[in-house]
Design an enzyme around this catalytic site. Structure first.
Site, short mmCIF file in Angstrom:
data_model
loop_
_atom_site.label_atom_id
_atom_site.label_comp_id
_atom_site.label_asym_id
_atom_site.label_seq_id
_atom_site.Cartn_x
_atom_site.Cartn_y
_atom_site.Cartn_z
N ASP A 186 -11.62 -11.17 -1.69
CA ASP A 186 -10.42 -10.36 -1.81
C ASP A 186 -10.87 -8.92 -1.49
O ASP A 186 -12.07 -8.62 -1.52
CB ASP A 186 -9.88 -10.47 -3.25
CG ASP A 186 -8.75 -9.50 -3.50
OD1 ASP A 186 -7.82 -9.46 -2.69
OD2 ASP A 186 -8.81 -8.77 -4.52
N LEU A 187 -9.94 -8.05 -1.17
CA LEU A 187 -10.31 -6.68 -0.76
C LEU A 187 -10.12 -5.68 -1.92
O LEU A 187 -11.09 -5.13 -2.45
CB LEU A 187 -9.45 -6.27 0.44
CG LEU A 187 -9.66 -4.87 0.99
CD1 LEU A 187 -11.06 -4.68 1.55
CD2 LEU A 187 -8.63 -4.59 2.10
N ASP A 188 -8.84 -5.50 -2.30
CA ASP A 188 -8.51 -4.48 -3.30
C ASP A 188 -9.04 -4.90 -4.67
O ASP A 188 -8.65 -5.94 -5.20
CB ASP A 188 -6.99 -4.30 -3.37
CG ASP A 188 -6.39 -3.90 -2.04
OD1 ASP A 188 -6.76 -2.83 -1.54
OD2 ASP A 188 -5.57 -4.65 -1.49
N ARG A 192 -1.42 -6.31 -9.35
CA ARG A 192 -2.75 -6.64 -8.83
C ARG A 192 -2.70 -7.97 -8.08
O ARG A 192 -2.33 -8.99 -8.65
CB ARG A 192 -3.72 -6.73 -10.02
CG ARG A 192 -5.16 -6.63 -9.66
CD ARG A 192 -5.97 -6.65 -10.92
NE ARG A 192 -6.12 -5.34 -11.53
CZ ARG A 192 -7.10 -4.49 -11.25
NH1 ARG A 192 -8.03 -4.82 -10.40
NH2 ARG A 192 -7.16 -3.32 -11.85
N SER A 224 1.88 -9.47 -3.26
CA SER A 224 2.31 -8.80 -2.03
C SER A 224 3.20 -7.59 -2.32
O SER A 224 3.70 -7.42 -3.43
CB SER A 224 3.07 -9.80 -1.15
OG SER A 224 4.34 -10.05 -1.74
N ARG A 225 3.38 -6.78 -1.28
CA ARG A 225 4.20 -5.57 -1.40
C ARG A 225 5.63 -5.90 -1.83
O ARG A 225 6.19 -5.27 -2.72
CB ARG A 225 4.22 -4.85 -0.05
CG ARG A 225 4.75 -3.44 -0.12
CD ARG A 225 4.79 -2.83 1.28
NE ARG A 225 3.54 -3.06 2.00
CZ ARG A 225 3.42 -3.06 3.32
NH1 ARG A 225 4.48 -2.83 4.09
NH2 ARG A 225 2.27 -3.31 3.90
N LYS A 281 7.21 3.38 0.32
CA LYS A 281 5.98 3.33 -0.49
C LYS A 281 4.77 3.12 0.41
O LYS A 281 3.72 3.74 0.24
CB LYS A 281 6.09 2.22 -1.55
CG LYS A 281 4.84 2.04 -2.39
CD LYS A 281 3.88 1.01 -1.83
CE LYS A 281 2.57 0.94 -2.58
NZ LYS A 281 1.64 -0.03 -1.99
N SER A 306 -3.10 -7.88 1.44
CA SER A 306 -2.66 -6.60 2.01
C SER A 306 -2.44 -6.66 3.51
O SER A 306 -3.26 -7.17 4.25
CB SER A 306 -3.70 -5.51 1.71
OG SER A 306 -3.33 -4.32 2.36
N LYS A 307 -1.33 -6.06 3.94
CA LYS A 307 -1.05 -5.93 5.37
C LYS A 307 -1.80 -4.74 5.96
O LYS A 307 -1.76 -4.49 7.15
CB LYS A 307 0.46 -5.79 5.60
CG LYS A 307 1.20 -7.07 5.22
CD LYS A 307 2.65 -7.08 5.63
CE LYS A 307 3.21 -8.48 5.41
NZ LYS A 307 4.62 -8.60 5.66
N GLU A 331 -12.56 -12.68 -6.53
CA GLU A 331 -11.21 -12.17 -6.84
C GLU A 331 -11.20 -11.32 -8.11
O GLU A 331 -11.91 -11.63 -9.07
CB GLU A 331 -10.27 -13.35 -7.08
CG GLU A 331 -9.30 -13.64 -5.98
CD GLU A 331 -8.29 -12.55 -5.70
OE1 GLU A 331 -8.13 -11.61 -6.51
OE2 GLU A 331 -7.64 -12.62 -4.66
C1 G6P Z 1 -3.43 -6.30 -2.65
C2 G6P Z 1 -3.24 -5.43 -3.87
C3 G6P Z 1 -1.80 -5.39 -4.28
C4 G6P Z 1 -0.91 -5.03 -3.09
C5 G6P Z 1 -1.12 -6.04 -1.98
C6 G6P Z 1 -0.28 -5.76 -0.76
O1 G6P Z 1 -3.40 -7.62 -3.03
O2 G6P Z 1 -4.02 -5.88 -4.95
O3 G6P Z 1 -1.63 -4.46 -5.31
O4 G6P Z 1 0.45 -5.02 -3.46
O5 G6P Z 1 -2.48 -6.05 -1.63
O6 G6P Z 1 -0.76 -4.61 -0.11
P1 G6P Z 1 -0.07 -3.88 1.12
O7 G6P Z 1 -1.17 -2.97 1.63
O8 G6P Z 1 0.30 -4.93 2.12
O9 G6P Z 1 1.11 -3.17 0.60
MG MG Z 2 -7.59 -7.70 -5.64
#
Ligand code: G6P
Ligand code: MG
Length: 219
Positions: free
Chosen positions: A8-10, A44, A47-48, A75, A115-116, A168
């Site tokens: 996972d990234l974030d 966490r 998706s957005r 946002k 995340s996109k 994750e």
């Molecule tokens: C990750 C983060 C989320 C975020 C999602 C979508 O999973 O943990 O907090 O909402 O990505 O990110 P984006 O950059 O597409 O809005």
């Molecule tokens: Mg994460």
């Protein structure tokens, strides 16, 4: 036999949660919505569009689909602008070392993020070269807790889920890894990722040595 790792990234490679928080907070303030760190935790890994629905439900707000998309885009513009401040110094401690070690040892490595904006984040970190496959919010329709993003990554790596370890930091991310039949490593507190196969408080503790020791039966 473990042959691949899916990250996972974030919250695993880098901590974008604060930037997401600031962007949602700015939008919420403009809209007169309540938004705090406790609510941010619920976003966490999701998706957005799922995130904005969580915030609107919390505030008992209903809007047309078009209006919701417009606000989510607003946002996102705030968030993407804030990513310009991210640099190769912004890996979470231990993340770059683990990625480097896994590559040296010849493992396949993929990204499995909701995340996109994942590619932009990887570029800011100068981390793109660590990944054989990049699965992001554009790769699949169903987001975590559905296992689709991790299944996408393992298919592209040409590996079975049972031959891959997912890293994750989100409760729903571990749910997704389990649902897909992957090995799982949770990064964070017991109450969030205690259902992972093994858990570390932070990436700093998730060294190659520790991970290899835990999964030694599978190597
Ligand atoms: C990750 C983060 C989320 C975020 C999602 C979508 O999973 O943990 O907090 O909402 O990505 O990110 P984006 O950059 O597409 O809005
Ligand atoms: Mg994460």
């Amino acid at each position: 036999m473990i042959k691949g790792f899916i990250f996972d990234l974030d919250g695993v490679i880098t901590d974008t949660a604060e930037l997401h928080f600031e962007a949602w907070k700015k939008l919420s303030d403009e809209m007169g919505w309540h938004f705090d760190r406790e609510l941010n935790e619920k976003l966490r890994g999701i998706s957005r569009m799922d995130s904005i629905k969580v915030i609107m439900d919390h505030n008992h707000v209903t809007l047309t689909d078009d209006a919701v998309v417009e606000l989510a885009t607003k946002k996102n513009n705030i968030y993407v602008a804030s990513l310009d401040t991210m640099t190769p110094n912004d890996y979470l401690p231990g993340a770059k070392e683990l990625l480097t070690h896994l590559r040296q040892e010849g493992f396949l490595v993929a990204l499995g993020s909701a995340s996109k904006n994942a590619i932009k984040v990887l570029q800011q970190l100068n981390a793109t070269h660590f990944f054989d496959v990049i699965g992001d919010g554009n790769s699949v329709a169903k987001s975590k807790p559905a296992p689709d993003i991790f299944l996408y990554a393992s298919e592209k790596l040409k590996l079975q889920p049972g031959n891959c370890v997912v890293f994750e930091d989100a409760e729903k991310g571990i749910d997704a890894a389990i649902a897909g039949g992957f090995h799982s490593v949770g990064i964070g507190p017991e109450e969030r990722v205690g259902h992972a196969e093994v858990r570390f408080n932070s990436m700093k503790e998730a060294t190659f040595f520790e991970v290899k020791s835990f999964f030694s039966d599978f190597f």
